[in-house]
Write an enzyme that holds these catalytic residues in place. Sequence first.
Site: not given
Length: 407
Positions: A171, A174, A197, A200, A229, A236, A246
């Site tokens: 993670d 930061h 965000q 950050k 997909r 489809y 996205r």
Amino acid sequence: MSSKTRQLAINGGPKTIEKTFPWPIYDESEVNAVAAVVAGGKWGNPDCGDEVERFERAFAEYCGSKYAITCVNGSVSLRLALMACGVEPGDEVIVPPYTFITTASSVIECNCVPVFVDIDPETYNISPAAIEAAITPRTKVIIPVHFGGLACDMDAIMDIAKRHQLKVIEDAAHGHGAEYKGKKLGSIGHVGSFSFQSSKNLTSGEGGIVITDDDELYAIMHSLRNVGRVEGGQWYEHYNPGCNYRITQMQAVLLSAQLKRLEAQTRKRNGNGLYLNGLLENIEGIAPLKRTEAVTLHGYHIYIFKYDASEFGGLPKSEFAAMLAAEGVPSFKGYPHPLYKQPLFQNKTWMCYAIPDTADYSQTHCPVAEQACDTDAIWILQHAMLGERADMEAFASAILKIQEAAR
Ligand SMILES: *Cc1c(COP(=O)(O)O)cnc(C)c1O
């Protein structure tokens, strides 16, 4: 030192620092890039559009990783990474308790069990010894958080993962641009996860990304991001669950422009952090967190120092933090308690059905994280670390002013 103590800003005295520290930092290049996308009318498409792919390639290259996949935020990026790692209901995922909620709540969203292990008192990063002690036959993944932009002990963590056949999701929310032994954070584990965000170190207001070198993990995360997909498949035709995670072309061009600033900003924060360490080490009752030689570049998303109230006349941390902020230092007392104290874990609400009764978070205790929250940790925020050397000196002066008044 003056015989008459100076009046603190919190009591109406003059502030130590009058200037403000802007964030985000941008100019015409960001404004023009977004305007051009808006004017061009291609704001997004099912494959996200060229600008998204252009940014993904640039970010992957910057990190030294093979692939990058953008998504809507740095929480979903953790979920994509967990799902790609093949977790099954009831699997255990080892996380630190001194982090943002989604490091652990993403685990619950995947019907898995967060297992909190304590942090190291010198770095506030997850303790490799505590990880090792928490491993069970159900453990699948470790999520080290490079807290504040300070690299975790990745050699030790990757060694544990290898011996126990676990996956590692860094993670790095930061940690944009920061390094461990010359490698960009996020590029060391099986997957690296980042947030864009607004607070950050690299931002488009909202957004996230995962990076990996692994072809299979890439293919799954790419599919999960795009409603299941697969690349080269039909519109489809949906092979996996996933969702529409996205980002837009406007976010992508903003990120591409911001990425050009990241390395210089990271180096500036890193230099200021080293300088501030030198200043704060000389103040009784103040101790910066430890940086080992493995930390070749620190992101200083948060500059953290430890506060010892006994050198400040017993002044409680929360009062000290309020005084420091009033002096004009962009700072904060940080998390009030470790994550496992959150109602989500204490009450194990409706989404937590995969967590067995034996996982009782009311019995969880991570003493180092508790002490960091209760009495020790003070945070200076990243935009302040983009100031000048004189600003770092002013931060130290503000602390001394409070100490003088408190004693
Ligand atoms: C911000 C953050 C996240 C989540 O990112 P969002 O983009 O806000 O969803 C995850 N982990 C850590 C450590 C963070 O600080």
